[in-house]
Design a protein around this motif. Structure first.
Motif, PDB file in Angstrom:
ATOM      1  N   ASN A  25       0.827  -1.214   0.000  1.00 14.17           N
ATOM      2  CA  ASN A  25       0.000   0.000   0.000  1.00 14.17           C
ATOM      3  C   ASN A  25       0.861   1.263   0.000  1.00 14.17           C
ATOM      4  O   ASN A  25       0.622   2.198   0.762  1.00 14.17           O
ATOM      5  N   ASN A  26       1.901   1.256  -0.823  1.00 19.36           N
ATOM      6  CA  ASN A  26       2.844   2.376  -0.955  1.00 19.36           C
ATOM      7  C   ASN A  26       3.594   2.702   0.337  1.00 19.36           C
ATOM      8  O   ASN A  26       4.106   3.802   0.498  1.00 19.36           O
ATOM      9  N   GLN A  27       3.646   1.748   1.260  1.00 21.37           N
ATOM     10  CA  GLN A  27       4.377   1.927   2.510  1.00 21.37           C
ATOM     11  C   GLN A  27       5.478   0.875   2.598  1.00 21.37           C
ATOM     12  O   GLN A  27       5.226  -0.310   2.364  1.00 21.37           O
ATOM     13  N   ARG A  28       6.663   1.311   2.984  1.00 28.46           N
ATOM     14  CA  ARG A  28       7.783   0.378   3.140  1.00 28.46           C
ATOM     15  C   ARG A  28       7.557  -0.493   4.376  1.00 28.46           C
ATOM     16  O   ARG A  28       7.171  -0.014   5.426  1.00 28.46           O
ATOM     17  N   THR A  29       7.793  -1.798   4.200  1.00 27.83           N
ATOM     18  CA  THR A  29       7.694  -2.717   5.333  1.00 27.83           C
ATOM     19  C   THR A  29       9.107  -3.095   5.779  1.00 27.83           C
ATOM     20  O   THR A  29      10.091  -2.680   5.175  1.00 27.83           O
ATOM     21  N   ASP A  30       9.215  -3.889   6.828  1.00 24.64           N
ATOM     22  CA  ASP A  30      10.521  -4.342   7.319  1.00 24.64           C
ATOM     23  C   ASP A  30      10.984  -5.618   6.621  1.00 24.64           C
ATOM     24  O   ASP A  30      12.084  -6.086   6.873  1.00 24.64           O
ATOM     25  N   LYS A  31      10.160  -6.187   5.754  1.00 21.40           N
ATOM     26  CA  LYS A  31      10.491  -7.450   5.102  1.00 21.40           C
ATOM     27  C   LYS A  31      11.479  -7.216   3.943  1.00 21.40           C
ATOM     28  O   LYS A  31      11.157  -6.536   2.975  1.00 21.40           O
ATOM     29  N   ILE A  32      12.653  -7.822   4.035  1.00 21.59           N
ATOM     30  CA  ILE A  32      13.665  -7.726   2.981  1.00 21.59           C
ATOM     31  C   ILE A  32      13.356  -8.781   1.924  1.00 21.59           C
ATOM     32  O   ILE A  32      13.231  -9.963   2.242  1.00 21.59           O
ATOM     33  N   VAL A  33      13.242  -8.348   0.657  1.00 19.85           N
ATOM     34  CA  VAL A  33      12.886  -9.258  -0.432  1.00 19.85           C
ATOM     35  C   VAL A  33      14.020  -9.432  -1.441  1.00 19.85           C
ATOM     36  O   VAL A  33      13.976 -10.332  -2.277  1.00 19.85           O
ATOM     37  N   ALA A  34      15.022  -8.561  -1.378  1.00 18.72           N
ATOM     38  CA  ALA A  34      16.125  -8.605  -2.339  1.00 18.72           C
ATOM     39  C   ALA A  34      17.284  -7.793  -1.776  1.00 18.72           C
ATOM     40  O   ALA A  34      17.162  -7.156  -0.721  1.00 18.72           O
ATOM     41  N   TYR A  35      18.392  -7.836  -2.509  1.00 12.28           N
ATOM     42  CA  TYR A  35      19.550  -6.997  -2.178  1.00 12.28           C
ATOM     43  C   TYR A  35      20.016  -6.295  -3.442  1.00 12.28           C
ATOM     44  O   TYR A  35      19.963  -6.859  -4.533  1.00 12.28           O
ATOM     45  N   ARG A  36      20.432  -5.034  -3.283  1.00 13.53           N
ATOM     46  CA  ARG A  36      20.996  -4.269  -4.381  1.00 13.53           C
ATOM     47  C   ARG A  36      22.504  -4.251  -4.181  1.00 13.53           C
ATOM     48  O   ARG A  36      23.008  -3.795  -3.164  1.00 13.53           O
ATOM     49  N   TYR A  37      23.208  -4.787  -5.176  1.00 16.77           N
ATOM     50  CA  TYR A  37      24.672  -4.865  -5.146  1.00 16.77           C
ATOM     51  C   TYR A  37      25.188  -3.652  -5.910  1.00 16.77           C
ATOM     52  O   TYR A  37      25.037  -3.556  -7.130  1.00 16.77           O
ATOM     53  N   VAL A  38      25.752  -2.702  -5.173  1.00 15.09           N
ATOM     54  CA  VAL A  38      26.197  -1.441  -5.753  1.00 15.09           C
ATOM     55  C   VAL A  38      27.615  -1.628  -6.286  1.00 15.09           C
ATOM     56  O   VAL A  38      28.513  -2.060  -5.558  1.00 15.09           O
ATOM     57  N   THR A  39      27.786  -1.305  -7.567  1.00 15.00           N
ATOM     58  CA  THR A  39      29.059  -1.519  -8.228  1.00 15.00           C
ATOM     59  C   THR A  39      29.562  -0.227  -8.865  1.00 15.00           C
ATOM     60  O   THR A  39      28.792   0.713  -9.078  1.00 15.00           O
ATOM     61  N   VAL A  40      30.851  -0.215  -9.169  1.00 15.71           N
ATOM     62  CA  VAL A  40      31.421   0.820 -10.014  1.00 15.71           C
ATOM     63  C   VAL A  40      32.026   0.123 -11.228  1.00 15.71           C
ATOM     64  O   VAL A  40      32.491  -1.017 -11.136  1.00 15.71           O
ATOM     65  N   LEU A  41      32.009   0.825 -12.350  1.00 19.07           N
ATOM     66  CA  LEU A  41      32.454   0.266 -13.622  1.00 19.07           C
ATOM     67  C   LEU A  41      33.686   1.026 -14.102  1.00 19.07           C
ATOM     68  O   LEU A  41      33.564   2.129 -14.651  1.00 19.07           O
ATOM     69  N   PRO A  42      34.896   0.481 -13.890  1.00 16.37           N
ATOM     70  CA  PRO A  42      36.129   1.179 -14.259  1.00 16.37           C
ATOM     71  C   PRO A  42      36.185   1.599 -15.728  1.00 16.37           C
ATOM     72  O   PRO A  42      36.704   2.662 -16.047  1.00 16.37           O
ATOM     73  N   GLU A  43      35.653   0.794 -16.637  1.00 13.51           N
ATOM     74  CA  GLU A  43      35.703   1.111 -18.068  1.00 13.51           C
ATOM     75  C   GLU A  43      34.667   2.159 -18.467  1.00 13.51           C
ATOM     76  O   GLU A  43      34.652   2.613 -19.613  1.00 13.51           O
ATOM     77  N   LYS A  44      33.801   2.531 -17.540  1.00 13.23           N
ATOM     78  CA  LYS A  44      32.755   3.535 -17.806  1.00 13.23           C
ATOM     79  C   LYS A  44      32.936   4.720 -16.858  1.00 13.23           C
ATOM     80  O   LYS A  44      31.988   5.199 -16.238  1.00 13.23           O
ATOM     81  N   SER A  45      34.168   5.186 -16.699  1.00 19.03           N
ATOM     82  CA  SER A  45      34.492   6.340 -15.840  1.00 19.03           C
ATOM     83  C   SER A  45      34.021   6.146 -14.404  1.00 19.03           C
ATOM     84  O   SER A  45      33.596   7.077 -13.745  1.00 19.03           O
ATOM     85  N   PHE A  46      34.067   4.904 -13.931  1.00 23.84           N
ATOM     86  CA  PHE A  46      33.669   4.539 -12.573  1.00 23.84           C
ATOM     87  C   PHE A  46      32.220   4.908 -12.265  1.00 23.84           C
ATOM     88  O   PHE A  46      31.872   5.259 -11.146  1.00 23.84           O
ATOM     89  N   GLU A  47      31.377   4.799 -13.295  1.00 23.93           N
ATOM     90  CA  GLU A  47      29.939   5.019 -13.119  1.00 23.93           C
ATOM     91  C   GLU A  47      29.413   4.025 -12.085  1.00 23.93           C
ATOM     92  O   GLU A  47      29.784   2.854 -12.085  1.00 23.93           O
ATOM     93  N   LYS A  48      28.545   4.484 -11.211  1.00 25.22           N
ATOM     94  CA  LYS A  48      27.977   3.628 -10.162  1.00 25.22           C
ATOM     95  C   LYS A  48      26.646   3.049 -10.638  1.00 25.22           C
ATOM     96  O   LYS A  48      25.830   3.762 -11.216  1.00 25.22           O
ATOM     97  N   THR A  49      26.466   1.747 -10.407  1.00 23.57           N
ATOM     98  CA  THR A  49      25.254   1.052 -10.823  1.00 23.57           C
ATOM     99  C   THR A  49      24.841   0.055  -9.750  1.00 23.57           C
ATOM    100  O   THR A  49      25.690  -0.616  -9.178  1.00 23.57           O
ATOM    101  N   GLY A  50      23.546  -0.040  -9.485  1.00 20.56           N
ATOM    102  CA  GLY A  50      23.021  -1.035  -8.553  1.00 20.56           C
ATOM    103  C   GLY A  50      22.377  -2.184  -9.315  1.00 20.56           C
ATOM    104  O   GLY A  50      21.641  -1.950 -10.274  1.00 20.56           O
TER     105      GLY A  50
END
Length: 107
Positions: A32-57
């Protein structure tokens, strides 16, 4: 009419040959558009050296597969898919994968 979500993006060419993991962030379920405490996934935050260290999740549903590194760690994503979508007149990219592993695990 072709929908932007129908585009197939070559993830390996886009990310380059090296991906560095810098953080792991939990993704919580929303109800209902409200954040719950239940974790359903993980976002792995990366940097891409060949793309000027652009950050991507990259989202992977399910339990956490790798801990947050001390600094950074080179990783490989399995089943990596990129998709485009439009929001507010801007085209954005989302990344999902089915797995992740260390590219050069220490013995």
């Amino acid at each position: 009419m072709l929908n932007i979500r129908d585009l197939k993006i070559d993830a390996n060419a886009t990310f380059g040959s090296k991906t560095l993991l810098v953080d792991v962030v939990p993704v919580c379920k929303y109800k209902n558009n409200q954040r719950t405490d239940k974790i359903v996934a993980y976002r792995y935050v990366t940097v891409l050296p060949e793309k000027s260290f652009e950050k991507t999740g990259v989202r992977i549903d399910g339990p956490q597969l790798i801990d947050t590194p001390d600094g950074f760690a080179e990783v490989t994503f399995h089943g990596l898919e990129l998709a485009a979508y439009e929001s507010g007149g801007k085209v954005n990219i989302i990344a999902r994968a089915t797995g992740i592993s260390l590219a050069n695990p220490k013995h």
